[in-house]
Enzyme design. Sequence first.
Site, PDB file in Angstrom:
ATOM      1  N   CYS A 123     -13.050   0.326   8.115  1.00 31.95           N
ATOM      2  CA  CYS A 123     -12.164  -0.160   7.044  1.00 31.95           C
ATOM      3  C   CYS A 123     -12.230   0.747   5.819  1.00 31.95           C
ATOM      4  O   CYS A 123     -13.305   1.223   5.448  1.00 31.95           O
ATOM      5  CB  CYS A 123     -12.575  -1.564   6.611  1.00 31.95           C
ATOM      6  N   SER A 124     -11.080   0.917   5.151  1.00 38.03           N
ATOM      7  CA  SER A 124     -11.069   1.647   3.887  1.00 38.03           C
ATOM      8  C   SER A 124     -11.626   0.728   2.795  1.00 38.03           C
ATOM      9  O   SER A 124     -11.589  -0.493   2.925  1.00 38.03           O
ATOM     10  CB  SER A 124      -9.646   2.099   3.553  1.00 38.03           C
TER      11      SER A 124
ATOM     12  N   LYS B 172      -9.989   6.198   4.084  1.00 40.56           N
ATOM     13  CA  LYS B 172     -11.299   5.748   4.550  1.00 40.56           C
ATOM     14  C   LYS B 172     -12.436   6.215   3.644  1.00 40.56           C
ATOM     15  O   LYS B 172     -13.321   5.432   3.306  1.00 40.56           O
ATOM     16  CB  LYS B 172     -11.518   6.273   5.984  1.00 40.56           C
TER      17      LYS B 172
ATOM     18  N   ILE C 220     -12.393  -0.878  -1.217  1.00 43.62           N
ATOM     19  CA  ILE C 220     -11.704  -1.358  -2.425  1.00 43.62           C
ATOM     20  C   ILE C 220     -12.066  -0.383  -3.536  1.00 43.62           C
ATOM     21  O   ILE C 220     -13.246  -0.181  -3.827  1.00 43.62           O
ATOM     22  CB  ILE C 220     -12.141  -2.803  -2.723  1.00 43.62           C
TER      23      ILE C 220
ATOM     24  N   CYS D 190       0.823  -1.219   0.000  1.00 41.01           N
ATOM     25  CA  CYS D 190       0.000   0.000   0.000  1.00 41.01           C
ATOM     26  C   CYS D 190       0.857   1.269   0.000  1.00 41.01           C
ATOM     27  O   CYS D 190       0.333   2.373  -0.135  1.00 41.01           O
ATOM     28  CB  CYS D 190      -0.944   0.000   1.203  1.00 41.01           C
TER      29      CYS D 190
ATOM     30  N   HIS E  49      -8.963   3.791  -1.341  1.00 39.08           N
ATOM     31  CA  HIS E  49      -7.603   3.282  -1.207  1.00 39.08           C
ATOM     32  C   HIS E  49      -7.256   2.374  -2.388  1.00 39.08           C
ATOM     33  O   HIS E  49      -7.164   1.157  -2.238  1.00 39.08           O
ATOM     34  CB  HIS E  49      -7.475   2.546   0.130  1.00 39.08           C
TER      35      HIS E  49
END
Lengths: 396, 135
Positions: free
Chosen positions: A207-208, A333, A210, A83, A337
């Site tokens: 969670c960030s 977020k 997809i 990442c 991402h």
Amino acid sequence: MGTAAVVGVGHTQFGQRSDMTLAELAWHAIKEALQDAGITQRDVDYVVTSNVGGWSSEPLPAILVNEYSGLGDVGVMRVEAACASGSAAIRAAYNAVASREAEIALAVGVEKMTESPTLQAVELLGRAGNFFWEFEQFGLTFPAYYALYATAYINQYGAKEEDLAAVAVKNHFYGSLNSLAHFQKKISIEDVMSSRYIAWPLKLYDCSPITDGAAAVVIASEDMARKLTDTPVWIRGIGVASDTSNLSRRQNFLGLASTVKAADEAYRKAGIDKTEAVRRLDLAEVHDCFTIAEILAYEDLGFVGRGEGYALAREGETYKGGLIPVNLDGGLKAKGHPIGATGVSMAVEAVKQLRQQNAKARQADIKNGYALTHNVGGTGHYAYVTIYSLNRPTQS
Amino acid sequence: MSFRIRIPSIWRAKRFLYRLEGYRCSRCGEFHTHSRYVCRRCRSRELTLERLPTRVRLVDYTVVHQATRNNEDNLPFIVGLVETPDGVKILGQITDCEPEDLAPGMELETTFRRIGVDGDANIIVYGYKFRPEIH
């Protein structure tokens, strides 16, 4: 080493981009960056493309992007640091210019994660650690790696799940003000708390997402930067570090040692005393792949002491006007991402903030002219900290 | 695209996966889960086979609610980080209990279990898990 500055930035809409191929998406960011710099493809000496892939089917994305974008036969490579790949691309492009191998280098980050079904993307992310000993045998997913940090942090310092939720609420608030963000809706603490568990104590809204997207920056030597713009944004220091593949070999789960090491290096190069950082920086872009990661970053980057990060989130001190504004673009977020694009996207945001080109509601007050980006690969496996400034480095 | 592991990768790990046996450095004490010629901490070449104690202490854990294909049947499941009395930390699934039964610091014992199935042929993978002590 010479000095180098960012002279052009480009950024696509983040989200589910089934309307474009990987190369088209990258080109949209590149085109905007070249126009912003006032140059054409012919002026670029070297290209570094950040793309993690796996979910998309192109094994040679750098070549594909170069050809589609008409960048000719210049040197090019693809970099991978999970990442943090985007920041790795910027570091490689910066080094090419600062070492005087290139006058102008381009760093491009692009990712098309939604080419694969969600569960396959989740699986590929889960393999980003020690595949055999964590993912395959024990079923640890990427959220579960960070969940181990979250439970350790909560147990040690008495933070609450609501404190983690406050990070998501803040970043969604700024996402709602960013037209390029994947999610542009405000959320409440209750929305976060009532979302389902993914890996306890982390819930869906911790969670960030997809995401697909691309970002690009043009980096130029000092002489070239002076010719192209009257507001070059200087790269003042890049710190880089790594940590063990297997989480069971980490010293503790209360911070990321790689971030601390990378930050120390970046601050030293930029001439910033870490204990003063919070007063020198006008804003920070930190790696909030999960809400707990942003809280750990506050402490690892030295904004506050150990165990004090969650209070910063709880008291809203990382909104604009607080102790230090963090992720005014919505962060990973809410902005999204797209793995390989994220680090470059952070750089674009840092540059636009320093040039004061954002909508007023999410524009930081620029007093000292310093911004920091913090980009983590995996669960602290890779860490990059980069300091950008309107102030030219003094000769060393 | 298939991402499953193959039999040799399990075979190579069988000492640790089946018996919690690894390689301890006689000079500095570092424990390695795989066979090694050189200690990763002090570079010594004196490594001896050793079995970890069967009683461990729970350091930290999470409950996985969303998992990928090979673990979908077991959801939700608990994964813990545990520590042996002499400070070796390892990861593993925790079984025979509910998340509410657990607290950091509590003692767990090792047990031998079916971990899952692998590949198109559904080869059964066995290995260690942890569970609260049964009184």
